[in-house]
Write an enzyme that holds these catalytic residues in place. Structure first.
Site, PDB file in Angstrom:
ATOM      1  CD  GLU A 278      -3.255   0.284   2.117  1.00  0.00           C
ATOM      2  OE1 GLU A 278      -4.308  -0.279   1.789  1.00  0.00           O
ATOM      3  OE2 GLU A 278      -2.971   0.551   3.293  1.00  0.00           O
ATOM      4  CD  GLU A 281      -2.667   0.961  -4.486  1.00  0.00           C
ATOM      5  OE1 GLU A 281      -2.663   0.133  -3.553  1.00  0.00           O
ATOM      6  OE2 GLU A 281      -3.699   1.271  -5.114  1.00  0.00           O
ATOM      7  CB  CYS A 298      -7.147  -3.219   5.866  1.00  0.00           C
ATOM      8  SG  CYS A 298      -6.457  -1.621   6.054  1.00  0.00           S
ATOM      9  CB  SER A 318      -5.347   0.732  -1.392  1.00  0.00           C
ATOM     10  OG  SER A 318      -4.447  -0.335  -1.553  1.00  0.00           O
ATOM     11  CE  LYS A 357     -10.729  -8.033   7.946  1.00  0.00           C
ATOM     12  NZ  LYS A 357      -9.940  -7.588   6.791  1.00  0.00           N
ATOM     13  CD  GLU A 360     -11.544  -8.873   3.542  1.00  0.00           C
ATOM     14  OE1 GLU A 360     -11.312  -7.674   3.407  1.00  0.00           O
ATOM     15  OE2 GLU A 360     -10.939  -9.586   4.362  1.00  0.00           O
ATOM     16  CD  GLU A 365     -14.613  -9.269  -5.256  1.00  0.00           C
ATOM     17  OE1 GLU A 365     -15.387 -10.255  -5.249  1.00  0.00           O
ATOM     18  OE2 GLU A 365     -15.021  -8.102  -5.131  1.00  0.00           O
ATOM     19  CB  CYS A 502      -9.632  -4.149  14.471  1.00  0.00           C
ATOM     20  SG  CYS A 502      -9.360  -3.767  12.750  1.00  0.00           S
TER      21      CYS A 502
END
Lengths: 573, 157
Positions: A278, A281, A298, A318, A357, A360, A365, A502
């Site tokens: 990241e 990037e 994230c 990102s 999560k 996710e 993908e 978190c």
């Protein structure tokens, strides 16, 4: 400043404060089922009623301002009787299946029934029938257990700015639901689980993955690999009566091995990897006129939020996968090849502070060559249940260290667990990437703490950059509005879906207060303060991973396994 | 956005959330019901989440979320009709049509709605079907009534 008398005790109160707040600060407990600290009171549950001298009826202390000389009794016979009756009435339309309920033992309704001495069913009648909503991969909704306190509706609307649920129908038919009673899976719900955290009963809970994980552990063919997110080690202890903020990473690792996980890795390692990718990037975007401000990727609740509400900002996200999926992908590629393991037999389990999560992990993908990065996700609460189910406790275990080659993490990776932490870690590495020197300190004080929105300007070499950290989607929404209106002094934005990050995620231990969250946060900062390696790029195993396999950040191989892309999502907003 | 919603909203320039109910009423008046698309368009216009609009709309009995059927049956549940047994009448219609008040049968022929007093207390229990009043409805008649409308549909088909 007023002085009021509560239960014959004088207490000092602030101007305009409610009776409930004043009592709480003075350590006098008044029960409530609907109050959320910091939000406007609704007075929905009436559990907090108290008797005030000179007033005819009982008053709801959560919504009643203090007045000089006020005399309050929090446990007068009248108040206690009212509370008990409310609980009895709530129970009259409740499934009464505590023994089968996931909240058995930590349910607020059950707790109050016990405290108030409810010992018989005084009211009975036909119970309401509702459909369970099990459509979501993250959150399970059982409206029969709902007591209509409205907390879920309010966090969803007022804290997160999502509003996927509301009160529907009227009177005794009232229930909580989505628009047109659609399943949560096709609603605008971002799966953050903040509703689960505030739910006083078992009406909202995570979709459990315990069974698939136990089945995988018992399958001799499968190589079951656990990875634990940065914040788990500072919260898991609470489920075993350990005070908030104690880091139990060693005994947790030991417990995971005893549970039968074949390998135990630390997601903080791939948090370091995320920072390298990241950070690179960001530097690439700044140097090549790419889309700015760049936004972190994230937090899966945030990603879905952007896909639904702000698809025009998808190019700003990102392209990095989250640390969970990065590690999953690295395990099923680099690690499997290095250790000569059959990739198809690897079963990756993420131990996460998060319900999103789970969603996710199921995103199509998130795979490498058709193999899912992550096969199942357990929340902190589910891990605690699994440990207890196996008859273990954290109290009698010897600490162990995680497995190599992903055992070593920098404390920068660990900081991912708190709001501002990703940014702090990223700045440390971006500084190094841009100047070749290490950031002095390297603590960045202004990025720390529980503020919902933090903005810091930094001079890196001859570049002046602005970075921001937002937590709670409502705060992110505010920032996006400013950016939409032309604010252009920010280059990089970290967004954590849950307020505080978190450490206060939707999968964390329930019934927390702000002090618990602060203690969890402090624990992460202490780990960073005392760590030897405090930068992600300083992690030797990360360097080795690049040398042996990935080449360099943003390489073709990195792109294939560590990056992804997102697209607009059509849901009823 | 449908033309109907567009034309309704054009009557509410600079509207805020307090115009929600009149807007819903206007749209239902013209469209017969509140569709997902209408609710979403109204939400965008008033900056309200669809869940909130659905919550408000379900709070009131007057809003429906499916188009009315070819024959719209209104059951009076006013006081006089209640005393004269309108509840068993309602339940019998629900049984015969297999729908709840506010819903439309799958074949689109019947829709059912509960209304407050229709001012025909002398005829209690009273119902209307597409505006035509049926007086002193007996539970045993309901099957016949439903059948007669089914026959009408098949004759016209």
């Amino acid at each position: 400043m007023y002085t009021i008398e509560v239960n014959n005790r004088h207490i000092q109160t602030k101007d305009g404060e409610t009776i409930l707040n004043a009592c709480n600060r003075a350590g006098i407990k008044v029960p409530t089922l609907c109050h959320i600290e910091g939000l406007f009171p609704t007075g929905a549950c009436r559990m907090c009623v108290v008797e005030v001298e000179g007033m005819d009826g009982l008053v709801p202390s959560c919504a009643w301002p203090v007045k000089e000389g006020m005399k309050v009794n929090t446990f007068s016979p009248k108040a206690l009787k009212a509370r008990k009756t409310i609980i009895e009435l709530l129970l009259a339309d409740h499934p009464d299946d505590c023994l089968y309920c996931v909240r058995n033992g930590d349910c607020e309704l059950q707790g109050l029934a016990e405290e108030l001495g409810v010992r018989q069913r005084r009211y009975s009648g036909k119970k309401s029938q509702y459909d369970i909503d099990s459509s979501s991969s993250a959150i399970f909704r059982d409206p029969a257990k709902c007591i209509l306190c409205g907390k879920c509706v309010r966090v969803c609307e007022e804290i997160q700015g999502v509003s996927s649920i509301d009160f529907i129908e009227r009177g005794c038919k009232t229930e909580i639901g989505t628009a047109f009673r659609e399943g949560l899976n096709v609603s605008s719900c971002v799966n953050c689980g903040q509703c689960v955290i505030v739910c006083p009963t078992g009406a909202l809970r995570e979709k459990s993955n315990l069974k698939v994980v136990i089945d995988a552990i018992n399958d001799p063919e499968k190589i079951v690999i656990a990875q634990h997110a940065p914040s788990i080690s500072v919260t898991l202890g609470e489920e075993f009566g350990i005070k908030p903020g104690r880091d139990v990473v060693g005994i947790m690792t030991s417990a995971l091995r005893k549970l039968g996980f074949d390998r135990v890795f630390d997601t903080s390692f791939s948090a370091d990897l995320t920072i390298l990718e990241e950070g690179s990037e960001l530097v690439h975007r700044i140097k090549n006129g790419g889309v700015l401000p760049m936004m972190t990727s994230c937090s899966p609740g945030w990603i879905k939020f952007v896909e639904e509400f702000y698809p025009e900002y998808i190019p700003n996200l990102s392209s990095c996968k989250s640390p969970q999926n990065m590690l999953g992908a690295v395990i099923k590629s680099y690690y499997a090849e290095k250790e000569n393991l059959d990739k198809k037999k690897i079963f990756n389990v993420g131990i996460m502070p998060c319900s999103a999560k789970k969603f996710e992990a199921e995103r199509p993908e998130m795979n490498v060559d058709g193999l899912r990065d992550i096969d199942a996700v357990l929340t902190t609460r589910e891990l605690a249940r699994l440990i207890k189910m196996y008859g273990m406790s954290l109290h009698d275990m010897e600490p162990e260290i995680a497995d190599n080659p992903f055992a070593e993490r920098s404390s920068a990776g660990k900081l991912f667990g708190a709001t501002g932490g990703v940014m702090e870690a990223a700045v440390r590495t971006a500084y190094y990437l841009l100047t070749g020197k290490e950031l002095e300190g390297p603590k960045i004080k202004d990025l720390r703490g529980l503020d919902g929105l933090k903005v810091v300007y930094l001079q890196i070499g001859d570049l002046k950059i602005g970075v921001a950290a937002a937590s709670g989607l409502g705060n992110a929404k505010k920032l996006l509005k400013e950016i939409k209106n032309g604010r252009n002094d920010i280059h990089f934005i970290e967004v954590m879906t849950c307020p505080g990050g978190c450490i206060n995620g939707g999968g964390q231990p329930q019934a927390v207060n702000i002090d618990d969250v602060k203690a969890r946060m402090k624990a992460l900062y202490t780990i960073d303060r005392d760590a030897e390696i405090r930068t992600s790029h300083g992690n030797k195993y990360i360097q080795k991973l690049y040398k042996d396999y990935l080449g360099e950040p943003l390489s073709e191989k990195s792109h294939k396994i560590l990056h992804t892309h997102y697209k607009k999502r059509d849901v009823l907003l | 956005m449908s033309k109907i919603v567009e034309s309704v909203l054009s009557n509410y320039p600079n509207a805020s959330r307090d115009s929600l109910i009149p807007i819903l009423q206007d749209v239902q008046e013209l469209d017969g019901f509140l569709s997902k698309d209408s609710v979403e368009a109204i939400g965008k216009y008033l900056r309200l989440p669809t869940s909130k609009i659905y919550g408000v709309a379900t709070f009131y009995n007057q809003f429906r979320f499916s188009p009315v059927g070819q024959y719209h049956i209104e059951i009076c549940r006013g006081t006089a009709c209640h005393v004269k047994g309108s509840l068993p009448v309602l339940e019998e219609f629900q049984r015969q049509l297999n729908i709840n008040p506010g819903e439309t049968s799958k074949d689109g022929i019947f829709s059912l709605e509960v209304v407050a007093c229709i001012g025909a207390c002398g005829l209690a229990p009273a119902i209307t079907i597409n505006g035509e009043v049926y007086a002193n409805v007996d539970i045993d008649d309901i099957k016949k009534i439903v059948k007669s409308y089914r026959r009408k549909v098949s004759e016209n088909a």
